[in-house]
Design an enzyme around this catalytic site. Structure first.
Site, PDB file in Angstrom:
ATOM      1  CD1 TRP A 124     -24.122 -22.907  37.298  1.00 45.55           C
ATOM      2  CD2 TRP A 124     -25.394 -24.073  35.878  1.00 45.55           C
ATOM      3  NE1 TRP A 124     -24.925 -22.011  36.634  1.00 45.55           N
ATOM      4  CE2 TRP A 124     -25.721 -22.708  35.769  1.00 45.55           C
ATOM      5  CE3 TRP A 124     -26.071 -24.999  35.097  1.00 45.55           C
ATOM      6  CZ2 TRP A 124     -26.691 -22.244  34.868  1.00 45.55           C
ATOM      7  CZ3 TRP A 124     -27.044 -24.537  34.205  1.00 45.55           C
ATOM      8  CH2 TRP A 124     -27.337 -23.176  34.107  1.00 45.55           C
ATOM      9  CG  ASP A 204     -18.863 -26.030  34.545  1.00 49.34           C
ATOM     10  OD1 ASP A 204     -18.295 -25.108  33.911  1.00 49.34           O
ATOM     11  OD2 ASP A 204     -20.097 -26.050  34.763  1.00 49.34           O
ATOM     12  CE  LYS A 230     -21.449 -17.973  32.651  1.00 50.80           C
ATOM     13  NZ  LYS A 230     -22.814 -17.539  32.978  1.00 50.80           N
TER      14      LYS A 230
END
Length: 404
Positions: A124, A204, A230
């Site tokens: 990511w 992030d 999540k």
């Protein structure tokens, strides 16, 4: 919700299923039961939450209450705005870069091209750095790339000591991903050299938000963002903590050489309109608010952090004690507590049998990401210690059966 009423809503399949998928992930059953009621009739209005006007005082109150609870959970200083957004991490790769570039040009009205540092610890953060390069307007310096330590030069799972990280001399800001779901790598805020202590951080935290405390006083966070799917709520919602001084007039910044930012991607527009610049993901915000209240009732982040540490310890202990039958893919000091990623001795065929055995025991969605294979058990907040113990038994029994 009363326990008897919640119990009546559960199917046998729900009772006997442990969802360890990496996302969208498991949510507390009591939250889903409450949300089911609100979907039909929110707060005795006779109107379901997805039917309410997002401009109504009823929904605005819901937004403000959920933001208050989230601020309480983190002890978030008032210098940060809490934003509810859409688009997920892929959109934030662009939004963080463009808004920070606008802030830089607004604050430094010169013709210089800033340098931005990216810490690449997994898939990511690599994508985020790639998007920044694509957008242009800044020099992108890669502080560290975990792939350089792998045999094939392509695999994440290790990082050198932070003393060896190559920061630029004066970066405009530093970007990192706190937890990499694909690769199972989790890192704390970077230990910056003294000369960079005041450099803004962009993080992030999509896959470990609410699982551990965040020190907003010691670290100079400019933007923290997290996709909801999540530890927060359903997909479709992204939560952002944005420092108020970052919220510059992007049109004025553009006149000073900054980027032209679409109106929906300007944090200031969202902040000025209390996250209601357009119709927001109302149901996802509603469920997130229920999750925040549930976590506060459970003791907040300190309790969650303690439990999450123990959950990860129990699973990694089985892997480390397996004498090479299970092989963790990540060096020990950066192993994720949220996403336990490993392979089996014997390769994909053995892993397929393990995944099947886990499914028969009620543990679902532990197949590794399609890009890396292997096995991945995600231990987000909604996964209980009892569920982890069930996974531990499956791992132990499976190894014993394979080695007979």
């Amino acid at each position: 919700m009363e326990e008897a009423a919640m119990e009546s809503m559960l199917t046998d399949a729900r009772r006997h299923t442990i969802n360890m998928g990496a996302g969208p992930s498991s949510l507390p059953t009591q939250v889903l039961a409450q949300a089911t009621r609100g979907l039909i009739d929110y707060a005795n209005t006779g109107i379901g939450i997805t039917e309410l006007s997002h401009r109504s005082s009823t929904f605005i109150d819901l937004v403000k209450e959920s933001q208050h609870d989230l601020r309480t959970l983190f002890g978030l200083p008032e210098r940060y705005e809490i934003l509810y957004m859409q688009g997920g991490g892929l959109t934030q790769f662009s939004m963080t870069f463009l808004n920070m570039l606008a802030w830089y040009k607004h604050s430094h009205p010169t013709s210089d091209v800033p340098t931005v540092d990216y810490i690449v610890s997994g898939s990511w953060s690599a994508k985020a750095a790639g998007e920044a390069r694509r957008l242009g307007g800044a020099n992108i310096n890669i502080v560290v790339d975990g792939r350089t330590l792998s045999q094939d030069g392509k695999t994440f799972g290790a990082l050198p000591d932070q003393s060896q990280w190559n920061y630029s001399e004066k970066p405009a800001w530093i970007y990192y991903c706190a937890n990499e779901t694909v690769n199972g790598v989790e890192i704390p805020p970077p230990s910056l050299p003294d000369r960079l202590k005041q450099t803004p951080l962009v993080s992030d935290m999509s896959s470990n938000i609410l699982s551990r405390s965040v020190d907003f006083e010691s670290y100079n966070f400019a933007i923290v963002y997290a996709g909801a799917q999540k530890n927060i709520g359903p997909s479709g919602l992204t939560v952002g903590f944005v420092r108020k001084d970052i919220l510059v007039d992007v049109d004025e910044a553009a006149r000073r050489g900054g980027p032209i930012i679409p109106a929906m991607m300007a944090y200031k527009n969202l902040a000025d309109n209390d996250s209601l610049y357009n119709t927001p993901p109302m149901f996802s915000i509603y469920v997130a608010g229920l999750v925040f209240k549930t976590l506060l009732d459970q003791g907040g982040i300190p309790t969650l952090e303690k439990v999450n540490r123990e959950k990860a310890r129990r699973v990694y202990e089985v892997l480390d004690d397996s004498k090479g039958f299970y092989i963790p893919r990540v060096q020990q000091n950066i192993r994720s507590r949220m996403n336990v990623v490993f392979v089996c001795k014997g390769g994909p065929e053995v892993e397929a049998r393990l995944i099947s055995a886990a499914s028969q025991a009620g543990i679902k969605q532990i197949k590794g990401h399609r890009s890396v294979g292997g096995v991945r058990a995600s231990l987000y907040n909604a996964i209980t210690l009892e569920a982890v113990d069930q996974l531990v038994r499956v791992l132990q029994d499976f190894q014993a059966g394979e080695q007979r």
